[in-house]
Design an enzyme around this catalytic site. Structure first.
Site, PDB file in Angstrom:
ATOM      1  N   LYS A  73       0.821  -1.220   0.000  1.00  0.00           N
ATOM      2  CA  LYS A  73       0.000   0.000   0.000  1.00  0.00           C
ATOM      3  C   LYS A  73       0.853   1.266   0.000  1.00  0.00           C
ATOM      4  O   LYS A  73       0.473   2.270  -0.593  1.00  0.00           O
ATOM      5  CB  LYS A  73      -0.965   0.000   1.190  1.00  0.00           C
ATOM      6  CG  LYS A  73      -2.042  -1.064   1.025  1.00  0.00           C
ATOM      7  CD  LYS A  73      -3.310  -0.794   1.788  1.00  0.00           C
ATOM      8  CE  LYS A  73      -4.378  -1.772   1.324  1.00  0.00           C
ATOM      9  NZ  LYS A  73      -5.614  -1.728   2.055  1.00  0.00           N
ATOM     10  N   LYS A 125      -5.103  -9.319  -7.040  1.00  0.00           N
ATOM     11  CA  LYS A 125      -6.267  -9.486  -6.163  1.00  0.00           C
ATOM     12  C   LYS A 125      -7.390  -8.535  -6.590  1.00  0.00           C
ATOM     13  O   LYS A 125      -7.118  -7.383  -6.950  1.00  0.00           O
ATOM     14  CB  LYS A 125      -5.807  -9.151  -4.730  1.00  0.00           C
ATOM     15  CG  LYS A 125      -6.769  -9.548  -3.652  1.00  0.00           C
ATOM     16  CD  LYS A 125      -6.243  -9.120  -2.288  1.00  0.00           C
ATOM     17  CE  LYS A 125      -6.357  -7.634  -2.081  1.00  0.00           C
ATOM     18  NZ  LYS A 125      -6.853  -7.202  -0.790  1.00  0.00           N
ATOM     19  N   LYS A 181     -10.662  -2.940  -3.907  1.00  0.00           N
ATOM     20  CA  LYS A 181     -11.463  -1.705  -3.930  1.00  0.00           C
ATOM     21  C   LYS A 181     -10.747  -0.581  -4.647  1.00  0.00           C
ATOM     22  O   LYS A 181     -11.356   0.271  -5.275  1.00  0.00           O
ATOM     23  CB  LYS A 181     -11.704  -1.221  -2.492  1.00  0.00           C
ATOM     24  CG  LYS A 181     -12.575  -2.103  -1.653  1.00  0.00           C
ATOM     25  CD  LYS A 181     -12.510  -1.570  -0.218  1.00  0.00           C
ATOM     26  CE  LYS A 181     -13.258  -2.446   0.747  1.00  0.00           C
ATOM     27  NZ  LYS A 181     -12.783  -2.255   2.115  1.00  0.00           N
TER      28      LYS A 181
HETATM   29  N1  AQP Z   1      -9.950 -10.217  -3.361  1.00  0.00           N
HETATM   30  C1  AQP Z   1     -10.326 -10.685  -2.176  1.00  0.00           C
HETATM   31  N2  AQP Z   1     -10.629 -12.004  -2.037  1.00  0.00           N
HETATM   32  C2  AQP Z   1     -11.024 -12.500  -0.838  1.00  0.00           C
HETATM   33  N3  AQP Z   1     -11.144 -11.742   0.277  1.00  0.00           N
HETATM   34  C3  AQP Z   1     -10.842 -10.439   0.174  1.00  0.00           C
HETATM   35  N4  AQP Z   1     -10.858  -9.420   1.063  1.00  0.00           N
HETATM   36  C4  AQP Z   1     -10.475  -8.273   0.448  1.00  0.00           C
HETATM   37  N5  AQP Z   1     -10.208  -8.512  -0.830  1.00  0.00           N
HETATM   38  C5  AQP Z   1     -10.428  -9.840  -1.049  1.00  0.00           C
HETATM   39  C6  AQP Z   1     -11.249  -9.577   2.447  1.00  0.00           C
HETATM   40  O1  AQP Z   1     -12.288  -8.641   2.722  1.00  0.00           O
HETATM   41  C7  AQP Z   1     -12.181  -8.253   4.092  1.00  0.00           C
HETATM   42  C8  AQP Z   1     -12.276  -6.765   4.217  1.00  0.00           C
HETATM   43  O2  AQP Z   1     -11.213  -6.130   3.586  1.00  0.00           O
HETATM   44  P1  AQP Z   1     -10.850  -4.650   4.000  1.00  0.00           P
HETATM   45  O3  AQP Z   1     -12.026  -3.807   3.981  1.00  0.00           O
HETATM   46  O4  AQP Z   1     -10.059  -4.660   5.235  1.00  0.00           O
HETATM   47  O5  AQP Z   1      -9.984  -4.124   2.878  1.00  0.00           O
HETATM   48  P2  AQP Z   1      -8.898  -4.661   2.012  1.00  0.00           P
HETATM   49  O6  AQP Z   1      -8.430  -6.036   2.344  1.00  0.00           O
HETATM   50  O7  AQP Z   1      -7.867  -3.615   2.014  1.00  0.00           O
HETATM   51  O8  AQP Z   1      -9.814  -4.691   0.726  1.00  0.00           O
HETATM   52  P3  AQP Z   1      -9.340  -4.441  -0.691  1.00  0.00           P
HETATM   53  O9  AQP Z   1     -10.461  -4.552  -1.594  1.00  0.00           O
HETATM   54  O10 AQP Z   1      -8.180  -5.302  -0.986  1.00  0.00           O
HETATM   55  O11 AQP Z   1      -8.911  -2.926  -0.627  1.00  0.00           O
HETATM   56  P4  AQP Z   1      -7.616  -2.257  -1.173  1.00  0.00           P
HETATM   57  O12 AQP Z   1      -7.909  -1.931  -2.568  1.00  0.00           O
HETATM   58  O13 AQP Z   1      -7.506  -1.041  -0.318  1.00  0.00           O
HETATM   59  O14 AQP Z   1      -6.482  -3.212  -1.018  1.00  0.00           O
HETATM   60  C9  AQP Z   1     -10.891  -8.839   4.640  1.00  0.00           C
HETATM   61  O15 AQP Z   1     -11.209 -10.002   5.385  1.00  0.00           O
HETATM   62  C10 AQP Z   1     -10.130  -9.195   3.404  1.00  0.00           C
HETATM   63  O16 AQP Z   1      -9.268 -10.297   3.621  1.00  0.00           O
END
Ligand code: AQP
Length: 345
Positions: A115, A208, A211
């Site tokens: 990040k 992956k 968001k």
């Molecule tokens: N691609 C994914 N597959 C399975 N699980 C996922 N999670 C996130 N992406 C995937 C799971 O969703 C939960 C919440 O995630 P978060 O809100 O803490 O944010 P994150 O992991 O930072 O989500 P993103 O989409 O991956 O955001 P960015 O773009 O900021 O990196 C967690 O349990 C996570 O494992």
């Protein structure tokens, strides 16, 4: 006070674009655990400001995650649903955990490296200390199980390290205050299982689903219409081969493997069963079947989310009620933690 034995905690950041990966990797599991566990589900808004200080509309983004929880089937009357910033003890315990955790532990965290990117010197201290806050979220409730996607595995290991160091460093005091040999904080078990622990981008099977990915075509959002879902699946990147008849046949085909995993998770089957069902078929057949399944499963959630979002006062009252109930547990933990540390007053 003895440790709880079957308490679940997990959270999602209100950073917009809630997607199918969040649903299959986390929320769907949250729903399934409700019958067997005491569950606490949190919209982690303090985490949301670590990567991007100024959020578009934090209040509505927070409501949207709560709406997704409830629309997916989480019962906020039986379990606890709240947003983190309403329970101040999260920040207090996170500070103490910043003093328990070691620099070297945090420096190993791959999510920070991903990040922060090349500009780590310009990342917030909060982004670096994110895993301490996550450990505080979980251990404030002395949760025993945490359902998460595969990307959170390393943070869960750090949570276990923090709990173990605290239990070890304060072992004498913990015993003095009437806790047994098991220590004060549990060594939490992650729940990372099933065919969709890491849902990949629809545009690049090695990335992956996320968001923050700029291309909206890379993910299925929980707010997408049926037409959008069908279009994104139709346009999802694949290879020209038909589906194989064994799992080994998917090994070097990340996009195909991802779509099979999504189908399996949505239909409640294993990837192996899906491969057997569609063996030898072209994506021209598989993609419409997947789109139909995705719409069937996601459309009711979408409809219910919209209804909830049309009634923000109702969502706010659910979050306030959840925060009141969470605070009772959190304050008891902090009272004991303050005693163990030996703070005056
Ligand atoms: N691609 C994914 N597959 C399975 N699980 C996922 N999670 C996130 N992406 C995937 C799971 O969703 C939960 C919440 O995630 P978060 O809100 O803490 O944010 P994150 O992991 O930072 O989500 P993103 O989409 O991956 O955001 P960015 O773009 O900021 O990196 C967690 O349990 C996570 O494992």
């Amino acid at each position: 006070m003895g440790q709880p034995t079957n308490r679940v905690f997990s959270g999602i950041q209100p950073t917009g674009n809630l997607h199918l990966g969040n649903y299959l990797g986390a929320i769907k599991k949250f729903v399934a655990l409700q019958d067997s566990h005491e569950c606490i589900y949190c919209v982690v808004d303090l985490h949301a400001v670590t990567a991007q200080l100024v959020q578009d509309d934090l209040k509505n983004q927070t409501r949207e995650i709560a709406a997704a929880f409830i629309a997916s089937g989480i019962d906020p009357a039986k379990h606890i649903v709240f947003n983190q910033s309403q329970v101040r003890e999260h920040a207090e315990l996170a500070w103490l955990f910043n003093c328990v955790a070691r620099m070297g532990w945090l420096q190993r965290m791959t999510q920070f490296k991903d990040k922060a990117g090349k500009n780590a010197q310009n990342a917030s201290v909060g982004l670096f200390a994110y895993p301490s806050l996550m450990a505080a979220d979980i251990l404030l409730y002395r949760a025993t199980h945490v359902p998460v996607g595969d990307d959170q595995k390393q943070h869960l290991e750090l949570t276990r390290d923090i709990a173990a160091k605290f239990n070890n460093d304060f072992a004498e005091k913990i015993k003095e205050f009437g806790h047994g040999d098991e220590g004060y904080f549990p060594i939490t078990d992650p729940i990372i299982e099933g065919p969709a622990t890491r849902v990949m981008s629809l545009r690049a099977g090695n990335n992956k689903m996320s968001k923050s990915e700029p291309s909206d075509m890379s993910r299925i959002n929980l707010t997408d219409s049926a037409d959008d879902i069908a279009k994104k699946i139709r346009k999802a990147k694949t290879d020209p081969e038909p589906l194989p008849d064994t799992m080994e046949g998917l090994a070097e085909r990340p996009e195909a493997k991802n779509l099979v995993g999504i189908y399996a998770a949505l239909s409640g089957q294993t990837s192996k069963a899906v491969v057997s069902e569609f063996a030898g078929q072209q994506f021209g057949t598989f993609k419409p079947a997947l789109a139909e399944l995705a719409v069937e499963k996601l459309a009711p959630i979408n409809t219910e989310m919209r209804k909830l979002m049309d009634n923000p006062d109702h969502v706010d009252s659910i979050l306030a009620d959840g925060a009141d109930r969470a605070r009772v547990i959190a304050q008891q933990t902090m009272k004991e933690v303050r005693e163990i540390f030996g703070f005056l007053g």
